[in-house]
Scaffold this motif. Structure first.
Motif, mmCIF file in Angstrom:
data_model
loop_
_atom_site.group_PDB
_atom_site.id
_atom_site.type_symbol
_atom_site.label_atom_id
_atom_site.label_comp_id
_atom_site.label_asym_id
_atom_site.label_seq_id
_atom_site.Cartn_x
_atom_site.Cartn_y
_atom_site.Cartn_z
ATOM 1 N N LEU A 148 0.806 -1.100 -0.039
ATOM 2 C CA LEU A 148 -0.067 0.048 -0.126
ATOM 3 C C LEU A 148 0.964 1.244 0.052
ATOM 4 C CD1 LEU A 148 -2.786 -1.014 2.583
ATOM 5 C CD2 LEU A 148 -3.127 -0.966 -0.019
ATOM 6 N N PHE A 149 2.055 1.148 0.577
ATOM 7 C CA PHE A 149 2.945 2.516 0.782
ATOM 8 C C PHE A 149 3.724 2.508 -0.462
ATOM 9 C CE2 PHE A 149 1.873 2.561 5.065
ATOM 10 C CZ PHE A 149 1.911 4.118 5.444
ATOM 11 N N ILE A 150 4.024 1.835 -1.213
ATOM 12 C CA ILE A 150 4.856 2.019 -2.228
ATOM 13 C C ILE A 150 4.279 1.498 -3.746
ATOM 14 C CG2 ILE A 150 6.852 1.866 -0.859
ATOM 15 C CD1 ILE A 150 7.502 -0.904 -2.227
ATOM 16 N N LYS A 151 2.699 1.481 -3.832
ATOM 17 C CA LYS A 151 2.131 0.997 -4.999
ATOM 18 C C LYS A 151 2.382 1.878 -5.817
ATOM 19 C CE LYS A 151 -2.286 3.341 -3.976
ATOM 20 N NZ LYS A 151 -1.716 3.844 -2.651
ATOM 21 N N ASP A 152 2.467 3.110 -5.749
ATOM 22 C CA ASP A 152 2.735 3.861 -6.906
ATOM 23 C C ASP A 152 4.323 3.738 -7.601
ATOM 24 O OD1 ASP A 152 0.586 5.021 -6.437
ATOM 25 O OD2 ASP A 152 1.403 6.967 -5.219
ATOM 26 N N GLY A 153 5.206 3.517 -6.685
ATOM 27 C CA GLY A 153 6.590 2.965 -7.387
ATOM 28 C C GLY A 153 6.521 1.853 -7.822
ATOM 29 N N LEU A 154 5.552 0.968 -7.711
ATOM 30 C CA LEU A 154 5.624 -0.431 -8.292
ATOM 31 C C LEU A 154 4.636 -0.427 -9.672
ATOM 32 C CD1 LEU A 154 4.683 -2.828 -5.107
ATOM 33 C CD2 LEU A 154 6.870 -2.751 -6.579
ATOM 34 N N VAL A 186 1.782 12.545 5.114
ATOM 35 C CA VAL A 186 0.676 12.019 5.616
ATOM 36 C C VAL A 186 1.016 10.455 5.998
ATOM 37 C CG1 VAL A 186 -1.764 11.507 5.594
ATOM 38 C CG2 VAL A 186 -0.937 13.601 5.024
ATOM 39 N N ALA A 187 1.456 10.026 4.944
ATOM 40 C CA ALA A 187 1.843 8.462 4.656
ATOM 41 C C ALA A 187 2.831 8.260 5.876
ATOM 42 C CB ALA A 187 2.245 7.863 3.345
ATOM 43 N N GLY A 188 3.795 9.150 5.953
ATOM 44 C CA GLY A 188 5.084 9.147 6.496
ATOM 45 C C GLY A 188 4.315 8.827 8.271
ATOM 46 N N VAL A 189 3.415 9.911 8.553
ATOM 47 C CA VAL A 189 2.976 10.094 10.037
ATOM 48 C C VAL A 189 2.200 8.774 10.043
ATOM 49 C CG1 VAL A 189 1.354 11.038 11.394
ATOM 50 C CG2 VAL A 189 2.761 12.426 9.968
ATOM 51 N N ASP A 225 2.922 5.798 8.592
ATOM 52 C CA ASP A 225 3.870 4.742 9.018
ATOM 53 C C ASP A 225 4.496 4.987 10.565
ATOM 54 O OD1 ASP A 225 5.419 2.594 7.875
ATOM 55 O OD2 ASP A 225 7.066 4.194 8.177
ATOM 56 N N LEU A 226 4.769 5.979 10.995
ATOM 57 C CA LEU A 226 5.336 6.459 12.055
ATOM 58 C C LEU A 226 4.607 5.587 13.140
ATOM 59 C CD1 LEU A 226 7.461 7.826 14.059
ATOM 60 C CD2 LEU A 226 5.951 9.812 13.867
ATOM 61 N N VAL A 227 3.262 6.101 13.013
ATOM 62 C CA VAL A 227 2.403 5.483 14.135
ATOM 63 C C VAL A 227 2.156 4.095 14.152
ATOM 64 C CG1 VAL A 227 -0.041 5.536 14.889
ATOM 65 C CG2 VAL A 227 1.059 7.661 14.145
ATOM 66 N N LEU A 228 1.847 3.615 13.189
ATOM 67 C CA LEU A 228 1.857 1.858 12.936
ATOM 68 C C LEU A 228 2.800 1.064 12.953
ATOM 69 C CD1 LEU A 228 -0.934 1.557 9.999
ATOM 70 C CD2 LEU A 228 -1.261 1.804 12.312
ATOM 71 N N THR A 229 4.124 1.558 12.629
ATOM 72 C CA THR A 229 5.405 0.526 13.003
ATOM 73 C C THR A 229 6.147 1.136 13.875
ATOM 74 O OG1 THR A 229 6.503 2.087 11.286
ATOM 75 C CG2 THR A 229 5.281 0.222 10.527
ATOM 76 N N PHE A 230 6.096 2.109 14.572
ATOM 77 C CA PHE A 230 6.895 2.482 15.940
ATOM 78 C C PHE A 230 6.158 2.946 17.013
ATOM 79 C CE2 PHE A 230 9.091 5.833 17.918
ATOM 80 C CZ PHE A 230 10.321 5.050 18.297
ATOM 81 N N ILE A 231 5.461 3.858 16.982
ATOM 82 C CA ILE A 231 4.769 4.442 18.262
ATOM 83 C C ILE A 231 3.544 3.313 18.853
ATOM 84 C CG2 ILE A 231 2.899 5.826 19.319
ATOM 85 C CD1 ILE A 231 3.911 8.145 17.333
ATOM 86 N N VAL A 232 2.808 2.536 17.976
ATOM 87 C CA VAL A 232 2.181 1.529 18.423
ATOM 88 C C VAL A 232 2.985 0.182 18.879
ATOM 89 C CG1 VAL A 232 0.140 -0.066 18.058
ATOM 90 C CG2 VAL A 232 -0.246 2.125 17.367
#
Length: 328
Positions: free
Chosen positions: A162-168, A188-191, A193-200
């Motif tokens: 979902l995060f790099i679908k444009d690049g694919l 927005v995507a970076g925030v 990602d920060l929440v889902l893969t770090f803060i949580v």
């Protein structure tokens, strides 16, 4: 002048569209190669030993070790794929094309996401084992853990897509010239990602480990209050050592994770415009270095790993029936 400029290009024949070669001093480039290559080799070796140990010896086929195996696989791929490519990107040009660049970015997201997910699963496993030991054998089974590991990797694949679908879809969307491999994620995507893969994940790990520590201390105090007077002094001394050891181990687990991950996500949130190139490189190296530390923290503390490593290194693992050897 054009010939001189062309000599600094990744693709001299593509003068107008080629990227310039990195202008890293020779001594710095050599240092990067030596240090990162050594870390990469150590990461691959340590995690490969964990993978072989848990996979080969049937006695080690436990729920906790299955989680260690999954973590070792993701960390092994960091050392085998991500670190060598990072060396290439910092000291040379990208010669593998847009397709390989997009696939590399996709794989890097999958590996790091799966590694973080494994850490959370390990903390949950330890929480149930310490805080609810009577129900641990029925709640945490090998089959359920394998299912959780598969779901962890599947979620990492879908989440990263979902995060790099444009690049694919559009391979060269983020590359401004030939010879570079970058990925750009909006604010927005970076925030997210920060929440889902770090803060949580960090919140879950800290809360669970603090709960484990509190239970361990309370159990130690309960044992201390029921001992006889004749063994009071010895037991108190052993209990204090046990409490300190538990606190130290939990502190190392959480502290190393935070030290390695905080700078990376902080840099991602700040954006490239606010960071120097050297600092951005440092946080990436530190991010990957956590994969070298994981097998040390999660596996080298276990006596069975040292015994299994000795069997593997001395090639006793090649003997018939070695998978049934007593490792514990």
């Amino acid at each position: 002048m054009e010939a001189e400029d062309g000599a600094e290009l990744c693709f001299p024949q593509l003068f107008n569209t080629s990227c310039r070669k990195p202008t890293t001093p020779w001594s710095e480039a050599l240092l990067i190669h030596v240090v990162l290559s050594s870390i990469s080799l150590l990461t691959v070796t340590l995690n490969l030993l964990v993978i072989i140990s848990v996979s080969h010896f049937r006695q080690l086929h436990t729920p906790t070790n299955i989680l260690l195996l999954s973590l070792a696989v993701s960390d092994f791929l960091v050392g085998l794929v991500l670190m060598p490519v990072e060396i290439l990107l910092k000291t040379s040009c990208w010669f593998l094309g847009d397709l390989m660049c997009s696939l590399y970015n996709y794989v890097s997201f999958i590996i790091t996401s799966a590694s973080i997910g494994d850490m959370v699963l390990i903390s949950v496993d330890r929480y149930v084992a310490i805080c609810d030991p009577l129900h641990y054998p029925t709640r945490i089974t090998v089959r359920r853990v394998k299912l959780c590991v598969c779901l962890c990797w599947l979620c990492s694949v879908l989440y990263s897509g979902l995060f790099i679908k444009d690049g694919l879809i559009q391979l060269d969307i983020h590359n401004s010239c030939f010879g570079e491999c970058v990925i750009v994620i909006d604010y927005v995507a970076g925030v997210v990602d920060l929440v889902l893969t770090f803060i949580v994940p960090v919140t879950i790990i800290i809360v669970l480990y603090m709960r484990v520590f509190a239970v361990a201390v309370s159990q130690a105090r309960a044992m201390r209050s029921h001992i006889t007077a004749a063994t009071l002094q010895l037991s108190v001394t052993l209990t204090k050592k046990s409490e300190l050891k538990a606190a130290r181990t939990l502190g190392v687990l959480v502290l190393v994770f935070l030290i390695c991950f905080c700078p990376y996500y902080g840099a991602s949130l700040a954006g490239d415009s606010l960071l120097s190139t050297s600092y951005a490189s440092f946080v990436v190296y530190l991010f990957y270095f956590n994969s070298c530390l994981n097998p040390v923290i999660y596996a080298l503390f276990y006596p069975w790993f040292r015994k299994a490593m000795k069997v593997i290194v001395t090639l006793q693992i090649l003997q018939p029936g070695s998978c049934e050897a007593n490792i514990l």
